[in-house]
Design an enzyme around this catalytic site. Structure first.
Site, PDB file in Angstrom:
ATOM      1  N   LYS A   1       0.002   4.228  -0.195  1.00 18.36           N
ATOM      2  CA  LYS A   1      -0.653   5.384   0.441  1.00 18.36           C
ATOM      3  C   LYS A   1      -0.472   6.629  -0.439  1.00 18.36           C
ATOM      4  O   LYS A   1      -0.486   6.519  -1.660  1.00 18.36           O
ATOM      5  CB  LYS A   1      -0.129   5.572   1.873  1.00 18.36           C
ATOM      6  CG  LYS A   1      -0.211   4.263   2.672  1.00 18.36           C
ATOM      7  CD  LYS A   1       0.032   4.436   4.140  1.00 18.36           C
ATOM      8  CE  LYS A   1      -0.107   3.091   4.838  1.00 18.36           C
ATOM      9  NZ  LYS A   1       0.011   3.177   6.284  1.00 18.36           N
TER      10      LYS A   1
ATOM     11  N   GLY B   1       2.841   2.168  10.710  1.00 18.05           N
ATOM     12  CA  GLY B   1       3.826   3.226  10.544  1.00 18.05           C
ATOM     13  C   GLY B   1       4.603   3.569  11.801  1.00 18.05           C
ATOM     14  O   GLY B   1       5.303   4.580  11.844  1.00 18.05           O
TER      15      GLY B   1
ATOM     16  N   SER C   1       3.607  -2.262  10.299  1.00 14.97           N
ATOM     17  CA  SER C   1       5.058  -2.355  10.530  1.00 14.97           C
ATOM     18  C   SER C   1       5.646  -3.715  10.142  1.00 14.97           C
ATOM     19  O   SER C   1       6.578  -4.202  10.791  1.00 14.97           O
ATOM     20  CB  SER C   1       5.403  -2.001  11.981  1.00 14.97           C
ATOM     21  OG  SER C   1       5.047  -0.649  12.250  1.00 14.97           O
TER      22      SER C   1
ATOM     23  N   ASN D   1       0.866  -1.181   0.000  1.00 16.40           N
ATOM     24  CA  ASN D   1       0.000   0.000   0.000  1.00 16.40           C
ATOM     25  C   ASN D   1       0.906   1.235   0.000  1.00 16.40           C
ATOM     26  O   ASN D   1       1.520   1.541   1.015  1.00 16.40           O
ATOM     27  CB  ASN D   1      -0.886  -0.048   1.251  1.00 16.40           C
ATOM     28  CG  ASN D   1      -1.705   1.205   1.450  1.00 16.40           C
ATOM     29  OD1 ASN D   1      -1.781   2.060   0.577  1.00 16.40           O
ATOM     30  ND2 ASN D   1      -2.319   1.314   2.621  1.00 16.40           N
TER      31      ASN D   1
ATOM     32  N   GLU E   1      -6.725   4.608   8.088  1.00 16.92           N
ATOM     33  CA  GLU E   1      -6.500   6.020   7.740  1.00 16.92           C
ATOM     34  C   GLU E   1      -7.734   6.605   7.045  1.00 16.92           C
ATOM     35  O   GLU E   1      -8.033   7.791   7.213  1.00 16.92           O
ATOM     36  CB  GLU E   1      -5.237   6.142   6.870  1.00 16.92           C
ATOM     37  CG  GLU E   1      -3.985   5.895   7.718  1.00 16.92           C
ATOM     38  CD  GLU E   1      -2.784   5.360   6.970  1.00 16.92           C
ATOM     39  OE1 GLU E   1      -2.770   5.416   5.718  1.00 16.92           O
ATOM     40  OE2 GLU E   1      -1.855   4.862   7.640  1.00 16.92           O
TER      41      GLU E   1
ATOM     42  N   HIS F   1      -9.452   1.094   5.218  1.00 13.75           N
ATOM     43  CA  HIS F   1      -8.172   1.260   5.909  1.00 13.75           C
ATOM     44  C   HIS F   1      -8.369   2.226   7.082  1.00 13.75           C
ATOM     45  O   HIS F   1      -9.162   3.161   6.995  1.00 13.75           O
ATOM     46  CB  HIS F   1      -7.127   1.818   4.927  1.00 13.75           C
ATOM     47  CG  HIS F   1      -5.741   1.803   5.491  1.00 13.75           C
ATOM     48  ND1 HIS F   1      -5.316   2.744   6.394  1.00 13.75           N
ATOM     49  CD2 HIS F   1      -4.702   0.955   5.298  1.00 13.75           C
ATOM     50  CE1 HIS F   1      -4.059   2.470   6.736  1.00 13.75           C
ATOM     51  NE2 HIS F   1      -3.669   1.392   6.087  1.00 13.75           N
TER      52      HIS F   1
ATOM     53  N   GLU G   1      -5.166  -4.963  10.793  1.00 15.66           N
ATOM     54  CA  GLU G   1      -4.151  -3.924  10.950  1.00 15.66           C
ATOM     55  C   GLU G   1      -4.399  -3.150  12.244  1.00 15.66           C
ATOM     56  O   GLU G   1      -5.225  -2.224  12.271  1.00 15.66           O
ATOM     57  CB  GLU G   1      -4.202  -2.948   9.773  1.00 15.66           C
ATOM     58  CG  GLU G   1      -3.896  -3.597   8.437  1.00 15.66           C
ATOM     59  CD  GLU G   1      -3.330  -2.569   7.464  1.00 15.66           C
ATOM     60  OE1 GLU G   1      -2.233  -2.807   6.958  1.00 15.66           O
ATOM     61  OE2 GLU G   1      -3.978  -1.536   7.249  1.00 15.66           O
TER      62      GLU G   1
HETATM   63  P1  PGA Z   1       3.021   0.201   7.553  1.00 13.80           P
HETATM   64  O1  PGA Z   1       1.517   0.415   7.027  1.00 13.80           O
HETATM   65  O2  PGA Z   1       3.529  -1.066   6.938  1.00 13.80           O
HETATM   66  O3  PGA Z   1       3.768   1.426   7.069  1.00 13.80           O
HETATM   67  O4  PGA Z   1       2.946   0.119   9.046  1.00 13.80           O
HETATM   68  C1  PGA Z   1       0.648  -0.685   6.872  1.00 13.80           C
HETATM   69  C2  PGA Z   1      -0.667  -0.237   6.328  1.00 13.80           C
HETATM   70  O5  PGA Z   1      -1.199   0.787   6.769  1.00 13.80           O
HETATM   71  O6  PGA Z   1      -1.235  -0.894   5.425  1.00 13.80           O
END
Ligand code: PGA
Length: 246
Positions: A10, A167, A206, A8, A93, A91, A161
Site C-alpha cells: 500500500k 486492516g 487480516s 501489498n 481502497e 482494490h 477481500e
Molecule cells: P490487510 O490488507 O492484510 O492489512 O488486512 C489486505 C489488503 O488490503 O490487501
C-alpha cells in the site's frame, strides 16, 4: 497450479525498507509457492533490482490507457519497464478512495495484459452488504463486471477481500471464506470452462501468521493477498512458509 503469496505494501515503504526484501529471500530461498511483493510505485524498480528475480514484483494500480496526458498516473508498460510482472487492480481502497467502477477495473486489466502483466483483480463486500445477506450477489456482480472476457488462468488472479476484514484484524469464519471461494470458482467455470480450475483465488483481509495455515487449508484458496503483515519479512515469511506447506 503454483499457489501465490502476494504482499501489498500500500502507501508504505521507503528505500530504507528494502532490506526486508533481502531478509525475506534469505529466510525462504526456495519456497514451494510463488512469492510476490507489490510496493508503492516509487519502489518498484529498486525492489525488482533487490529481488533479482528471486521473488516477483508488482504494481498496485495502473491506468487503462497506454500513455498520454494523465498527470500522476502510471501506465502498465511503465510498471513492466520497472521490473513488475503483476499489478493489483480494483482494490477496495482504490474503489472507495478513487471511485473506481467495475468497468474501469475491467479496462485496466486489459491494459495490464497488453503490457504483459498478470492482473490481480480484487472483489469483496462491505460489512453492510454481508449483514444484508448480499455477499455472493455483490461479488458476482463485481466479478462479472471487472473481469474481461479475455481472462485466463495465466493472465488473471482473483482476490476475495471482504472490505470489513482489511486492516481490521477481523476475518470471516472459515466456512464463510470457503463459501465465497467456491462461488467464485463456480462463476469462473460457468464463464471460462475448464480453464477456471487453474485460476488462483486469493483470500485477503487480516491474513497473518496465526491464521494463515487454517485459511490455506480451505478448498479453492490458492494463496493470499496480504497487507499489513507483508511489511515485515518475519511475518510475511511465516505466511509464505504456511502456504508452501499447504
Ligand atoms: P490487510 O490488507 O492484510 O492489512 O488486512 C489486505 C489488503 O488490503 O490487501
Amino acid at each position: 497450479m503454483r499457489k501465490l503469496a502476494a504482499g501489498n505494501w500500500k502507501m508504505n515503504g521507503l528505500t530504507a525498507q528494502l532490506p526486508e526484501v533481502t531478509a525475506l529471500i534469505a529466510a525462504h530461498p526456495a519456497p514451494a509457492c510463488e512469492v510476490l511483493l507489490c510496493p508503492p510505485a516509487t519502489l518498484v524498480a529498486a525492489m525488482a533490482a533487490t529481488a533479482a528475480g528471486r521473488i516477483a514484483i508488482g504494481g498496485q494500480d495502473c491506468h487503462p490507457k497506454a500513455s498520454g496526458a494523465h498527470t500522476g498516473d502510471i501506465a502498465a508498460a511503465m510498471l513492466k519497464d520497472a521490473g513488475a510482472t503483476y499489478v493489483i487492480l480494483g482494490h477496495s481502497e482504490r474503489r472507495a478512495d478513487h471511485g473506481e467502477t467495475d468497468a474501469l477495473v475491467r479496462a485496466k486489466a486489459e491494459a495490464a495484459w497488453a503490457a504483459g502483466l498478470t492482473a490481480i483483480i480484487c472483489v469483496g463486500e462491505t460489512e453492510a452488504e454481508r449483514d444484508a445477506g448480499k455477499t455472493l450477489t455483490v461479488i458476482g456482480t463485481q466479478l462479472a463486471g471487472s473481469v474481461p472476457d479475455g481472462a485466463t488462468s495465466a493472465n488473471t488472479v482473483i482476490a476475495y477481500e471482504p472490505v470489513w476484514a482489511i486492516g481490521t484484524g477481523r476475518t470471516p469464519t472459515l466456512p464463510e471464506i470457503a463459501e465465497v471461494h467456491a462461488d467464485l470458482r463456480a462463476r469462473l467455470t460457468a464463464r471460462f470452462g475448464a480453464d477456471a480450475g487453474g485460476f488462483r483465488l486469493l483470500y485477503g483481509g487480516s491474513v497473518k501468521p496465526s491464521n494463515a495455515t487454517e485459511i490455506f487449508a480451505l478448498p479453492n484458496v490458492d494463496g493470499a493477498l496480504v497487507g499489513g503483515a507483508s511489511l515485515k519479512a518475519s511475518d510475511f515469511g511465516a505466511i509464505v512458509a504456511a502456504l508452501s506447506a499447504a
